[in-house]
Design a protein around this motif. Structure first.
Motif, short mmCIF file in Angstrom:
data_model
loop_
_atom_site.label_atom_id
_atom_site.label_comp_id
_atom_site.label_asym_id
_atom_site.label_seq_id
_atom_site.Cartn_x
_atom_site.Cartn_y
_atom_site.Cartn_z
N VAL A 5 45.69 42.38 34.86
CA VAL A 5 44.33 41.90 35.11
C VAL A 5 43.81 42.46 36.43
CG1 VAL A 5 42.93 39.84 35.57
CG2 VAL A 5 44.60 39.82 33.70
N LYS A 6 44.70 42.52 37.44
CA LYS A 6 44.32 43.06 38.73
C LYS A 6 43.88 44.53 38.60
CE LYS A 6 45.82 43.03 43.53
NZ LYS A 6 45.20 44.35 43.79
N ALA A 7 44.66 45.29 37.81
CA ALA A 7 44.32 46.71 37.59
C ALA A 7 42.97 46.83 36.91
CB ALA A 7 45.40 47.38 36.75
N ARG A 11 39.50 48.56 38.46
CA ARG A 11 38.73 49.57 37.73
C ARG A 11 37.27 49.14 37.65
NH1 ARG A 11 42.02 50.46 32.46
NH2 ARG A 11 40.19 49.62 31.43
N VAL A 12 37.06 47.86 37.37
CA VAL A 12 35.71 47.32 37.26
C VAL A 12 34.97 47.41 38.59
CG1 VAL A 12 34.44 45.16 36.91
CG2 VAL A 12 36.22 45.83 35.29
N LYS A 13 35.71 47.16 39.69
CA LYS A 13 35.11 47.21 41.03
C LYS A 13 34.56 48.59 41.34
CE LYS A 13 37.95 44.59 43.61
NZ LYS A 13 39.01 44.50 44.63
N GLY A 14 35.21 49.62 40.81
CA GLY A 14 34.78 51.00 41.05
C GLY A 14 33.39 51.29 40.53
N THR A 15 32.86 50.46 39.64
CA THR A 15 31.53 50.70 39.08
C THR A 15 30.46 49.88 39.81
OG1 THR A 15 31.72 48.92 37.47
CG2 THR A 15 32.55 51.10 36.80
N ALA A 19 25.80 49.45 39.99
CA ALA A 19 25.06 48.23 39.64
C ALA A 19 24.07 47.86 40.73
CB ALA A 19 26.02 47.08 39.38
N ALA A 20 24.49 47.97 41.99
CA ALA A 20 23.61 47.62 43.10
C ALA A 20 22.40 48.55 43.13
CB ALA A 20 24.37 47.70 44.41
N ASP A 21 22.64 49.85 42.92
CA ASP A 21 21.53 50.82 42.91
C ASP A 21 20.57 50.51 41.77
OD1 ASP A 21 22.66 52.05 45.01
OD2 ASP A 21 23.43 53.78 43.90
N GLU A 75 40.60 50.09 26.17
CA GLU A 75 40.25 51.49 26.45
C GLU A 75 39.22 51.51 27.56
OE1 GLU A 75 39.08 53.81 23.08
OE2 GLU A 75 40.58 52.82 21.82
N ASN A 76 39.38 52.49 28.44
CA ASN A 76 38.48 52.63 29.57
C ASN A 76 37.02 52.68 29.14
OD1 ASN A 76 38.36 52.69 32.31
ND2 ASN A 76 39.66 54.49 32.51
N ASP A 77 36.77 53.48 28.10
CA ASP A 77 35.40 53.66 27.63
C ASP A 77 34.77 52.35 27.19
OD1 ASP A 77 35.34 56.26 28.16
OD2 ASP A 77 35.32 56.98 26.08
N ALA A 78 35.57 51.53 26.49
CA ALA A 78 35.04 50.27 25.98
C ALA A 78 34.59 49.37 27.13
CB ALA A 78 36.10 49.57 25.14
N VAL A 79 35.44 49.29 28.17
CA VAL A 79 35.10 48.46 29.32
C VAL A 79 33.88 49.02 30.04
CG1 VAL A 79 35.91 47.55 31.53
CG2 VAL A 79 37.50 47.77 29.62
N ASN A 80 33.88 50.33 30.28
CA ASN A 80 32.76 50.95 31.00
C ASN A 80 31.45 50.78 30.23
OD1 ASN A 80 34.36 51.70 33.10
ND2 ASN A 80 34.67 53.80 32.38
#
Ligand SMILES: [Zn+2]
Length: 130
Positions: A5-7, A11-15, A19-21, A75-80
Motif C-alpha cells: 500500500v505504501k508503494a 506512486r500516487v504521490k508522484g502525480t 493535480a495542483a496545476d 496495473e500502473n495504467d489503471a491507477v493513473n
C-alpha cells in the motif's frame, strides 16, 4: 501500513503536481467565464452529476487500495487513468462551483432586472446607472 500500500501511495504521490496545476487552471477558467449568463439551476444539475462520477472514481480508487493491501498489485495504467479522471472531475467541479457562486453574487439591474457584472457602472441591457 503495509509495504504494498505504501508503494502504491508513493506512486500516487508522484502525480500530485499535475493535480495542483490543473486545479489552478480550472480556477482561472472559472474567473474568465464569470461574465457569462448561465442558468444556476442547470449548473447545479451538472454539478450533481459530476459529484456522482467523482464519488464513483473515489470508490474505485479505494477498491484499488484495498486490492493492493490484499496482494493484487494493480496495473500502473489503471491507477493513473483513475487518478487522471479524478483530477479532471475535481477541476470541473471547482470550475462549476466558482461559476455558480459568481452567478449568485452577480448584481441585478434595478431598471430592467437583467443580471449585471460586479464591476459594471451601467446596465448592459438598458443603460441604467448602477
Ligand atoms: Zn437594465
Amino acid at each position: 501500513m503495509d509495504d504494498k500500500v505504501k508503494a502504491l501511495l508513493d506512486r500516487v504521490k508522484g502525480t500530485a503536481n499535475y493535480a495542483a496545476d490543473a486545479a489552478a487552471d480550472g480556477a482561472r477558467a472559472a474567473g474568465k467565464r464569470a461574465g457569462q449568463m448561465v442558468d444556476v439551476a442547470k449548473l447545479n444539475v451538472q454539478l450533481f452529476d459530476l459529484n456522482g462520477e467523482y464519488n464513483d472514481l473515489m470508490r474505485q480508487l479505494g477498491q484499488v487500495m484495498y486490492d493492493t493491501h490484499k496482494g493484487e498489485v494493480p496495473e500502473n495504467d489503471a491507477v493513473n487513468q483513475l487518478l487522471a479522471q479524478a483530477d479532471e472531475k475535481a477541476v470541473r467541479i471547482a470550475e462549476l462551483k466558482g461559476r455558480i457562486s459568481d452567478l449568485k453574487q452577480a448584481l441585478t439591474c434595478p431598471g430592467c432586472g437583467e443580471p449585471c457584472g460586479k464591476g459594471d457602472k451601467f446596465c448592459r441591457h438598458c443603460g441604467t446607472q448602477l
